[in-house]
Design a protein around this motif. Structure first.
Motif, short mmCIF file in Angstrom:
data_model
loop_
_atom_site.label_atom_id
_atom_site.label_comp_id
_atom_site.label_asym_id
_atom_site.label_seq_id
_atom_site.Cartn_x
_atom_site.Cartn_y
_atom_site.Cartn_z
N CYS A 137 8.55 -53.76 -41.21
CA CYS A 137 8.77 -52.41 -41.74
C CYS A 137 8.34 -52.36 -43.21
O CYS A 137 8.42 -53.35 -43.92
CB CYS A 137 10.24 -52.02 -41.63
N HIS A 138 7.91 -51.15 -43.61
CA HIS A 138 7.43 -50.98 -44.99
C HIS A 138 8.01 -49.76 -45.68
O HIS A 138 7.80 -49.56 -46.87
CB HIS A 138 5.90 -50.90 -44.99
N ASP A 139 8.74 -48.93 -44.93
CA ASP A 139 9.34 -47.74 -45.53
C ASP A 139 10.55 -47.32 -44.70
O ASP A 139 10.84 -47.89 -43.65
CB ASP A 139 8.32 -46.60 -45.66
N VAL A 144 11.95 -48.38 -40.84
CA VAL A 144 13.26 -49.02 -40.66
C VAL A 144 14.10 -48.21 -39.68
O VAL A 144 14.74 -48.75 -38.77
CB VAL A 144 14.00 -49.18 -42.00
N ALA A 145 14.08 -46.88 -39.81
CA ALA A 145 14.85 -46.02 -38.91
C ALA A 145 14.34 -46.16 -37.47
O ALA A 145 15.12 -46.08 -36.52
CB ALA A 145 14.76 -44.57 -39.37
N CYS A 177 16.31 -53.30 -32.56
CA CYS A 177 15.82 -54.61 -32.97
C CYS A 177 16.96 -55.46 -33.53
O CYS A 177 17.96 -54.93 -34.02
CB CYS A 177 14.72 -54.48 -34.03
N ASP A 178 16.80 -56.76 -33.47
CA ASP A 178 17.81 -57.68 -34.00
C ASP A 178 17.68 -57.85 -35.51
O ASP A 178 18.65 -58.17 -36.19
CB ASP A 178 17.70 -59.04 -33.32
N TYR A 179 16.46 -57.68 -36.02
CA TYR A 179 16.21 -57.82 -37.45
C TYR A 179 14.92 -57.10 -37.79
O TYR A 179 14.13 -56.76 -36.90
CB TYR A 179 16.11 -59.30 -37.87
N VAL A 180 14.70 -56.86 -39.08
CA VAL A 180 13.43 -56.35 -39.57
C VAL A 180 13.00 -57.19 -40.78
O VAL A 180 13.83 -57.81 -41.44
CB VAL A 180 13.51 -54.86 -39.99
N LEU A 184 16.23 -49.67 -48.51
CA LEU A 184 15.86 -49.89 -47.11
C LEU A 184 16.80 -50.84 -46.37
O LEU A 184 16.64 -51.05 -45.17
CB LEU A 184 14.43 -50.44 -47.04
N THR A 185 17.77 -51.40 -47.07
CA THR A 185 18.71 -52.31 -46.41
C THR A 185 20.06 -51.66 -46.14
O THR A 185 20.94 -52.29 -45.57
CB THR A 185 18.93 -53.58 -47.25
#
Length: 197
Positions: free
Chosen positions: A99-101, A105-106, A111-114, A140-141
């Motif tokens: 992810c980059h933005d 992320v949304a 998913c288990d992680y990004v 983003l976190t």
């Protein structure tokens, strides 16, 4: 979340020797989770590499993930998807996404992680806009799956990434060029885990 706080991504073009040798050295230094990238290789060559890396990780109860949605090899514990890749129709045990933005992320729900990148300047992540920095990483976190900070992260940056809410750090170039640097990343991560609940 079953992954350790250091995620190593492969890039054979940055290794001094064969990729399995670099990964073996990283594992010897303490790495326990590896994402096999090398997406330019034919499927058979990637499957062969996946089997070789899995054989290195299995004795230390490590985890191998394979980048890309087209093939999930039997020797891998899961898949690491690009931002636009479709979610696998048959869910593997672990699914991660780049992810980059905030929008990406949304979209990583399920998913288990990004991985979130690029956090710092890096030649490995061209074309994804300016570096986020710790402040951008923090935005983003706040929501979504546990995030690994990726992109130009040095051991000295680990504390800032963790303070920004990152579950851990993902490293490619630094470890591919110097697999023994894994010990420095792990030490920095250990200190942040001790410092934070």
């Amino acid at each position: 979340m079953t992954l350790p706080r250091l995620l190593v991504l492969t890039d054979r073009t940055q290794c001094a020797g064969p990729l399995p040798h670099a990964v073996a050295a990283a594992i010897e230094a303490g790495a326990r989770a590896v994402v096999l990238r090398e997406k330019d290789l034919p499927a058979a060559a990637r499957a062969e590499l996946a089997a070789a890396l899995s054989a290195l990780l299995t004795p230390v109860a490590g985890t191998l993930l394979v980048a890309g949605s087209a093939s999930i090899y039997a020797s891998a514990a899961g898949v690491h998807l690009a931002a636009g890749d479709p979610f696998p129709s048959v869910r593997p045990p672990l699914v991660g996404r780049s992810c980059h933005d905030a929008r990406e992320v949304a979209a990583a729900e399920g998913c288990d992680y990004v991985t979130v990148s690029p956090v710092f300047p890096t030649p490995s992540k061209p074309g994804y806009g300016p570096p986020l920095g710790p402040a951008g990483l923090a935005t983003l976190t706040r929501t979504g799956p546990p995030a690994f900070a990726l992109g130009g992260v040095c051991p000295a940056d680990v504390a800032a990434c963790r303070a920004a809410g990152a579950y851990g750090v993902a490293v490619m170039g630094g470890v591919m060029r110097d697999p023994h640097s894994v010990a420095e990343y792990l030490s920095a991560l250990h200190n942040t885990v001790e410092d934070q609940p």
